[in-house]
Design an enzyme around this catalytic site. Structure first.
Site, PDB file in Angstrom:
ATOM      1  N   SER A  87       2.860   9.563  -9.544  1.00 49.99           N
ATOM      2  CA  SER A  87       1.781   9.516  -9.486  1.00 49.99           C
ATOM      3  C   SER A  87       1.148   8.129  -9.076  1.00 49.99           C
ATOM      4  CB  SER A  87       0.647   9.757 -10.532  1.00 49.99           C
ATOM      5  OG  SER A  87       0.690  10.991 -10.658  1.00 49.99           O
TER       6      SER A  87
ATOM      7  N   SER B 259      -1.547  11.398  -9.401  1.00 50.60           N
ATOM      8  CA  SER B 259      -2.874  11.634  -9.848  1.00 50.60           C
ATOM      9  C   SER B 259      -3.677  10.223  -9.961  1.00 50.60           C
ATOM     10  CB  SER B 259      -2.797  12.164 -11.296  1.00 50.60           C
ATOM     11  OG  SER B 259      -2.237  10.953 -12.118  1.00 50.60           O
TER      12      SER B 259
ATOM     13  N   LYS C 254      -7.725   2.837 -13.527  1.00 51.69           N
ATOM     14  CA  LYS C 254      -7.378   4.358 -13.891  1.00 51.69           C
ATOM     15  C   LYS C 254      -8.190   4.703 -15.135  1.00 51.69           C
ATOM     16  CE  LYS C 254      -4.069   8.144 -13.331  1.00 51.69           C
ATOM     17  NZ  LYS C 254      -2.560   8.554 -12.800  1.00 51.69           N
TER      18      LYS C 254
END
Length: 561
Positions: A255, A231, A153
């Site tokens: 998330s 996210s 990420k």
């Protein structure tokens, strides 16, 4: 050989006291500063988020290199290396039947063919990943992560590689070192395949900084309106779409578990502090949780074993109980060829969890029935703790906003446009008063006390209808698949556990996955990108397709974790 789950030995009062101390640290200002301003050259200005190199795990982690971390591949997975789970790929690499280079090449070929549609990656490090794979092929094997390509990420610092958090603020930031979690994964042999798309500054589903939708759900690539989860959207789509073996996410308000549920994955959010936040662009000092997104419970356990542990650069990770035997916990136990739970476990069912006739309710009913049939599992109806809706609702959930704002104050004073479409949440945090914030911290401690005393007095794990309550109080959660809608969209659920009880959560999910096959199902490939080619060098994301829609600032404020 048997061993006890860690949640049976942890002092719940000690965890409550630790949470109180963490809330106090947040009140006086956590030791967080941010990278230098966008466009700055050289290293970040100011004091970086911690220090480089601490707890990197170089040379291999003995807790990883266990027999349970290697699984004989399913016959149907042998024809395509990207179909292999992490544990299956590790078995083939150990057996000399698959090289890291071939594995990386297979993923790069899929990225070249399909990521133009998925838009899972911000950056693909094709040449660096191939070079790392060739080097891994020449080195002695270092454990199950040896030569395994991962998706990272884009809020995790990666040495010499842009780390943007999908924001204008950090669009030119190149970290001088790896985040501790990344360093540990690489130190145990993993290969960084690329940086993934995410919600701007870790707020919503993945979009551009100005709100244009980028990453789609791998199960419905032609319908950007289908929620892919956020996210940690890009990591989830990369793993679900077989563009990477596994990957990293962060969770402040769902998330990891939300993308896992949306895309048929297993996502593990550990207890607060279990994984160091050193070198991760922050969202909330007391609620950020790094963790893995993987294809099944065993893969998640391998990832977390590598990522977890004390780090001198992050006080939140210090003084915790040792990391339990997660990989063994995530290995199904058989008795007379029938799966049973590793430990007898009371599974709490909240009121209304499986009520109704919707696809989700029906999937939950079938899940509970399947779980109840596994020896060692006992379903227990549990009441909600006192004032659950109030203490776990938006009023007290919003006390996280000043924690979001505090390290970003210099930017708020000089460059509001740098926040793009997510600016509203940072402004809300600046406007929330000190008394409200302190009241919220006290409410959080009361909430935690009631969950520990009233809820977990009757059960060992509990089903969740939302990740937010346990995100507020820092308890572990695992999201995993339990079915599909009539439209073919994955349906998942979440289990929550006691402090440091990741091993028990993994044991329950591993047993459930041993008697079901949801985790083996993969989405169909989208049409290959026109003039698709295997990426070379460093490949940046394609221009966003603006026909996919755009989130407004009001929508982002409503959806933000």
């Amino acid at each position: 050989m048997t061993f006890e789950p860690l949640d049976r030995t942890v002092d719940r009062r000690a965890f409550l006291a630790r949470t109180a101390a963490l809330a106090g640290a947040a009140t006086i200002g956590g030791a967080l500063t941010l990278p230098g301003a966008a466009g700055a050259t050289g290293p970040a200005t100011g004091t970086p988020l911690g220090r480089p190199g601490h707890g990197s795990g170089g040379g291999g982690n003995p807790a990883l290199d266990r027999p349970e971390a290697y699984v004989v591949p399913r016959p149907e997975a042998l024809a395509d290396p990207t179909e292999l789970t992490l544990a299956e790929a590790a078995w083939l690499i150990r057996a000399g039947r698959l090289t890291p280079e071939k594995l990386v090449e297979a993923y790069l070929a899929r990225i070249g063919a399909y990521d133009g549609t998925y838009q899972a990656f911000n950056l693909v490090l094709a040449d660096a990943a191939l070079a790392a794979a060739r080097a891994a092929g020449r080195r002695p094997r270092s454990g199950p992560l040896h030569g395994i390509p991962l998706a990272i990420k884009d809020n995790y610092w990666t040495e010499g590689v842009p780390t943007t958090a999908n924001s204008y603020l950090f669009r030119d930031f190149v970290p001088p070192y790896d985040a501790t979690a990344v360093a540990r994964l690489k130190g145990n042999g993993a290969i960084v395949l690329g940086k993934t798309q995410m919600g701007p500054l870790a707020t919503t589903r993945a979009t551009t900084p100005d709100g244009v939708i980028t990453t789609v759900n791998a199960w419905t690539p032609g319908d950007p309106a289908t929620d892919p989860g956020g996210s940690s959207t890009g990591t989830a789509t990369a793993v679900a779409g077989r563009l990477a073996t596994a990957g990293t996410g962060t969770q402040t308000g769902g998330s990891i578990t939300a993308p896992a549920n949306a895309q048929n994955l297993t996502g593990l959010k550990p207890t607060m502090g279990r994984v160091s936040l050193n070198g991760i662009i922050p969202l909330s000092y007391t609620r950020d949780h790094p963790g893995p997104l993987a294809r099944d419970a065993r893969d998640a356990a391998i990832m977390l074993t590598a990522m977890a542990g004390e780090d001198p650069a992050d006080p939140r990770s210090q003084g915790l109980p040792g990391v339990p035997r997660l990989i063994e916990a995530a290995t199904p136990v058989y008795e007379r060829r029938r799966v049973r739970l590793r430990w007898k476990t009371r599974i709490g069912v909240l009121p209304g969890y499986a009520t109704g006739t919707s696809a989700t309710a029906l999937a939950r009913q079938a899940f509970l029935a399947k779980l109840a049939a596994i020896p060692g599992a006992t379903l227990v109806d549990v009441p909600l703790p006192d004032e659950w809706d109030l203490l776990g609702g938006n009023t007290f959930n919003n006390v996280r906003l000043p924690e979001r704002t505090e390290p970003f104050l210099p930017y708020l004073r000089t460059d509001l446009r740098g926040f793009g479409v997510s600016v509203t949440g940072w402004l809300q945090g600046a406007l929330l008063g000190g008394p409200e914030f302190i009241t919220g911290q006290r409410a959080k401690l009361l909430f935690l006390e009631r969950v520990l005393d009233q809820l977990f007095d009757a059960c060992d794990v509990v089903v969740q209808t939302s990740p937010v309550p346990f995100d507020i109080i820092g308890l572990p959660e695992i999201g995993f698949p339990i079915g599909f809608s009539t439209a073919g969209v994955p349906i998942g659920t979440i289990l929550g556990g006691l402090p440091y009880g990741e091993d028990r959560l993994l044991s329950v999910v591993a047993a459930y996955q041993a008697v079901t096959d949801w985790q083996w199902r993969r989405p169909a490939n989208p049409p290959a990108t026109t003039a698709a080619r295997t990426p070379r060098g460093t490949m940046t994301a394609a221009e966003p397709d603006r026909t996919r829609g755009r989130l407004t600032a009001d929508q982002v404020a409503e959806l933000s974790q």
